[in-house]
Scaffold this motif. Sequence first.
Motif, PDB file in Angstrom:
ATOM      1  N   LYS A  16      12.671 -53.899 -17.893  1.00  0.00           N
ATOM      2  CA  LYS A  16      11.209 -53.759 -17.873  1.00  0.00           C
ATOM      3  C   LYS A  16      10.819 -52.310 -17.575  1.00  0.00           C
ATOM      4  O   LYS A  16       9.859 -51.774 -18.150  1.00  0.00           O
ATOM      5  N   GLY A  17      11.591 -51.664 -16.705  1.00  0.00           N
ATOM      6  CA  GLY A  17      11.322 -50.269 -16.356  1.00  0.00           C
ATOM      7  C   GLY A  17      11.412 -49.331 -17.542  1.00  0.00           C
ATOM      8  O   GLY A  17      10.795 -48.268 -17.536  1.00  0.00           O
ATOM      9  N   LEU A  18      12.165 -49.710 -18.582  1.00  0.00           N
ATOM     10  CA  LEU A  18      12.296 -48.872 -19.774  1.00  0.00           C
ATOM     11  C   LEU A  18      11.092 -48.958 -20.704  1.00  0.00           C
ATOM     12  O   LEU A  18      10.924 -48.113 -21.577  1.00  0.00           O
ATOM     13  N   ALA A  19      10.243 -49.991 -20.509  1.00  0.00           N
ATOM     14  CA  ALA A  19       9.069 -50.201 -21.384  1.00  0.00           C
ATOM     15  C   ALA A  19       9.500 -50.144 -22.855  1.00  0.00           C
ATOM     16  O   ALA A  19       9.061 -49.280 -23.629  1.00  0.00           O
ATOM     17  N   ILE A  20      10.354 -51.065 -23.236  1.00  0.00           N
ATOM     18  CA  ILE A  20      10.996 -51.073 -24.557  1.00  0.00           C
ATOM     19  C   ILE A  20       9.976 -51.084 -25.698  1.00  0.00           C
ATOM     20  O   ILE A  20       9.035 -51.877 -25.710  1.00  0.00           O
ATOM     21  N   LYS A  21      10.218 -50.192 -26.666  1.00  0.00           N
ATOM     22  CA  LYS A  21       9.473 -50.208 -27.930  1.00  0.00           C
ATOM     23  C   LYS A  21      10.402 -50.797 -28.991  1.00  0.00           C
ATOM     24  O   LYS A  21      11.543 -50.339 -29.118  1.00  0.00           O
ATOM     25  N   ASP A  98      14.501 -42.905 -26.480  1.00  0.00           N
ATOM     26  CA  ASP A  98      13.302 -43.441 -25.823  1.00  0.00           C
ATOM     27  C   ASP A  98      13.587 -43.997 -24.433  1.00  0.00           C
ATOM     28  O   ASP A  98      12.651 -44.293 -23.684  1.00  0.00           O
ATOM     29  N   GLY A  99      14.863 -44.165 -24.106  1.00  0.00           N
ATOM     30  CA  GLY A  99      15.176 -44.680 -22.782  1.00  0.00           C
ATOM     31  C   GLY A  99      16.665 -44.888 -22.594  1.00  0.00           C
ATOM     32  O   GLY A  99      17.426 -45.012 -23.556  1.00  0.00           O
ATOM     33  N   ILE A 100      17.069 -44.895 -21.312  1.00  0.00           N
ATOM     34  CA  ILE A 100      18.478 -45.104 -20.971  1.00  0.00           C
ATOM     35  C   ILE A 100      18.569 -45.835 -19.634  1.00  0.00           C
ATOM     36  O   ILE A 100      17.779 -45.562 -18.723  1.00  0.00           O
ATOM     37  N   VAL A 101      19.506 -46.770 -19.537  1.00  0.00           N
ATOM     38  CA  VAL A 101      19.722 -47.513 -18.298  1.00  0.00           C
ATOM     39  C   VAL A 101      21.137 -47.240 -17.797  1.00  0.00           C
ATOM     40  O   VAL A 101      22.086 -47.171 -18.578  1.00  0.00           O
ATOM     41  N   TYR A 102      21.259 -47.047 -16.487  1.00  0.00           N
ATOM     42  CA  TYR A 102      22.549 -46.898 -15.811  1.00  0.00           C
ATOM     43  C   TYR A 102      22.681 -48.019 -14.776  1.00  0.00           C
ATOM     44  O   TYR A 102      21.776 -48.215 -13.956  1.00  0.00           O
ATOM     45  N   ASP A 103      23.806 -48.712 -14.805  1.00  0.00           N
ATOM     46  CA  ASP A 103      24.135 -49.730 -13.800  1.00  0.00           C
ATOM     47  C   ASP A 103      25.448 -49.258 -13.184  1.00  0.00           C
ATOM     48  O   ASP A 103      26.525 -49.516 -13.720  1.00  0.00           O
ATOM     49  N   LEU A 104      25.358 -48.536 -12.057  1.00  0.00           N
ATOM     50  CA  LEU A 104      26.489 -47.751 -11.571  1.00  0.00           C
ATOM     51  C   LEU A 104      27.509 -48.566 -10.781  1.00  0.00           C
ATOM     52  O   LEU A 104      27.294 -49.735 -10.483  1.00  0.00           O
ATOM     53  N   GLY A 105      28.613 -47.895 -10.447  1.00  0.00           N
ATOM     54  CA  GLY A 105      29.655 -48.533  -9.665  1.00  0.00           C
ATOM     55  C   GLY A 105      30.667 -49.266 -10.523  1.00  0.00           C
ATOM     56  O   GLY A 105      30.773 -49.042 -11.726  1.00  0.00           O
ATOM     57  N   GLY A 238       9.510 -41.405 -22.724  1.00  0.00           N
ATOM     58  CA  GLY A 238      10.803 -42.053 -22.514  1.00  0.00           C
ATOM     59  C   GLY A 238      11.111 -42.218 -21.036  1.00  0.00           C
ATOM     60  O   GLY A 238      10.603 -41.476 -20.190  1.00  0.00           O
ATOM     61  N   ARG A 239      11.975 -43.191 -20.732  1.00  0.00           N
ATOM     62  CA  ARG A 239      12.252 -43.501 -19.331  1.00  0.00           C
ATOM     63  C   ARG A 239      13.745 -43.641 -19.045  1.00  0.00           C
ATOM     64  O   ARG A 239      14.525 -43.985 -19.935  1.00  0.00           O
ATOM     65  N   ILE A 240      14.094 -43.394 -17.780  1.00  0.00           N
ATOM     66  CA  ILE A 240      15.459 -43.599 -17.281  1.00  0.00           C
ATOM     67  C   ILE A 240      15.394 -44.613 -16.145  1.00  0.00           C
ATOM     68  O   ILE A 240      14.639 -44.421 -15.184  1.00  0.00           O
ATOM     69  N   SER A 241      16.175 -45.688 -16.251  1.00  0.00           N
ATOM     70  CA  SER A 241      16.324 -46.682 -15.177  1.00  0.00           C
ATOM     71  C   SER A 241      17.722 -46.544 -14.600  1.00  0.00           C
ATOM     72  O   SER A 241      18.698 -46.581 -15.354  1.00  0.00           O
ATOM     73  N   VAL A 242      17.830 -46.397 -13.279  1.00  0.00           N
ATOM     74  CA  VAL A 242      19.147 -46.260 -12.647  1.00  0.00           C
ATOM     75  C   VAL A 242      19.271 -47.253 -11.493  1.00  0.00           C
ATOM     76  O   VAL A 242      18.451 -47.261 -10.575  1.00  0.00           O
ATOM     77  N   ILE A 243      20.332 -48.079 -11.561  1.00  0.00           N
ATOM     78  CA  ILE A 243      20.653 -49.005 -10.470  1.00  0.00           C
ATOM     79  C   ILE A 243      21.852 -48.433  -9.726  1.00  0.00           C
ATOM     80  O   ILE A 243      22.906 -48.190 -10.316  1.00  0.00           O
ATOM     81  N   THR A 244      21.691 -48.211  -8.417  1.00  0.00           N
ATOM     82  CA  THR A 244      22.787 -47.717  -7.575  1.00  0.00           C
ATOM     83  C   THR A 244      23.200 -48.812  -6.596  1.00  0.00           C
ATOM     84  O   THR A 244      22.427 -49.728  -6.291  1.00  0.00           O
ATOM     85  N   PHE A 245      24.425 -48.648  -6.075  1.00  0.00           N
ATOM     86  CA  PHE A 245      24.952 -49.642  -5.131  1.00  0.00           C
ATOM     87  C   PHE A 245      25.495 -49.026  -3.847  1.00  0.00           C
ATOM     88  O   PHE A 245      25.968 -49.756  -2.988  1.00  0.00           O
ATOM     89  N   LEU A 307      16.918 -49.809  -7.530  1.00  0.00           N
ATOM     90  CA  LEU A 307      16.532 -49.363  -8.876  1.00  0.00           C
ATOM     91  C   LEU A 307      15.479 -48.272  -8.771  1.00  0.00           C
ATOM     92  O   LEU A 307      14.456 -48.445  -8.099  1.00  0.00           O
ATOM     93  N   ARG A 308      15.730 -47.156  -9.455  1.00  0.00           N
ATOM     94  CA  ARG A 308      14.758 -46.068  -9.544  1.00  0.00           C
ATOM     95  C   ARG A 308      14.483 -45.786 -11.016  1.00  0.00           C
ATOM     96  O   ARG A 308      15.401 -45.818 -11.840  1.00  0.00           O
ATOM     97  N   VAL A 309      13.211 -45.513 -11.337  1.00  0.00           N
ATOM     98  CA  VAL A 309      12.797 -45.288 -12.723  1.00  0.00           C
ATOM     99  C   VAL A 309      11.945 -44.026 -12.796  1.00  0.00           C
ATOM    100  O   VAL A 309      11.070 -43.805 -11.955  1.00  0.00           O
ATOM    101  N   ILE A 310      12.219 -43.192 -13.811  1.00  0.00           N
ATOM    102  CA  ILE A 310      11.452 -41.963 -14.023  1.00  0.00           C
ATOM    103  C   ILE A 310      11.033 -41.897 -15.490  1.00  0.00           C
ATOM    104  O   ILE A 310      11.730 -42.406 -16.363  1.00  0.00           O
ATOM    105  N   GLU A 311       9.871 -41.275 -15.741  1.00  0.00           N
ATOM    106  CA  GLU A 311       9.334 -41.170 -17.115  1.00  0.00           C
ATOM    107  C   GLU A 311       9.066 -39.707 -17.462  1.00  0.00           C
ATOM    108  O   GLU A 311       8.571 -38.932 -16.617  1.00  0.00           O
ATOM    109  N   LYS A 312       9.378 -39.331 -18.694  1.00  0.00           N
ATOM    110  CA  LYS A 312       9.077 -37.978 -19.166  1.00  0.00           C
ATOM    111  C   LYS A 312       7.618 -37.946 -19.646  1.00  0.00           C
ATOM    112  O   LYS A 312       7.228 -38.736 -20.509  1.00  0.00           O
TER     113      LYS A 312
END
Length: 316
Positions: A16-21, A98-105, A238-245, A307-312
């Motif tokens: 949802k944080g990516l606001a998919i087109k 338009d967007g990228i997701v990271y699910d780290l660890g 565009g947006r970046i969603s990052v999940i850290t652990f 989860l942190r999300v940033i938009e350009k």
Amino acid sequence: MTEFKHVTVLLHEAVKGLAIKPSGIYVDATLGGGGHSSLIASQLDNGRLYSFDQDRTAIDYNRQHLAPAIAAGRVVLVEDNFRHLKAALAQRGVRAIDGIVYDLGVSSPQFDDAKRGFSYQHDAPLDMRMNQQQSLSAKTVVNEWPYQRLEEILYRYGEERFAPQIARNIERHRQRQAIETTGELVEVIKEAIPAAARRHGGHPAKKSFQAIRIAVNDELGALEESLEQAFDLLKTGGRISVITFQSLEDRLVKTMFREKSSLPDLPQGLPVIPAGMQPHFKLVNKKPVVPSHDELVANHRAHSAKLRVIEKIQNN
């Protein structure tokens, strides 16, 4: 098809944080079990998703798991480390996303597969490589890296207060014979930590195993390089969603996001901030999104997730 059981944490929140087109170009930087990729692909029509993983097990599993979306041209699998984001996408004719997701660890299957050597709960050969084609393994780090370097990674990447004692004990043991397995390493670590300290704060080897794993895979270096490339690749909006652990990852992401979304240092008394000096990014969520109570109950591995999300908001 090899079973690849992994419950994706903050799945819907991250996507949802990516606001998919539907016609957008997206990247899943950490394919794993394909949870995020499946959900993103389901929201695309003539858009495309590039899903990265350096672990061939994940790539092989998703060739079948995501087969319909791959056949339809909505998903492209990329067997590579996400630190090579720009180069790998450029090879495929992609220079903006338009967007990228990271699910780290580490993914659950990597932890649960005893022979991969990630877990202090299973006795297995010392390995910890996310990319099993690389030469550097935990066995090399533990048996060949000098005392000072061991102490440094245990303290820096594991935040282990007994780093000097553990590094010295590793050095003593390996002089007699090589430390070959996770079980042997656990005993060496336990031996170095005072008995009173071992009774508190979880498994005594947890921090050291995290530190060695991060060093083997250069996780923080790869993350920083990849995020810098992702900032450049993003289109406006565009947006970046990052999940850290864990705290080191989260601190790095938080710092990089804050720097990108903050005003530069300006002379005092300027009546108007020049347009060219406005930040190019904005934080979508000022505070990190954390799992709901229901998700925490259902998945114990969700407890430390953020989860942190940033938009350009404008191009450079």
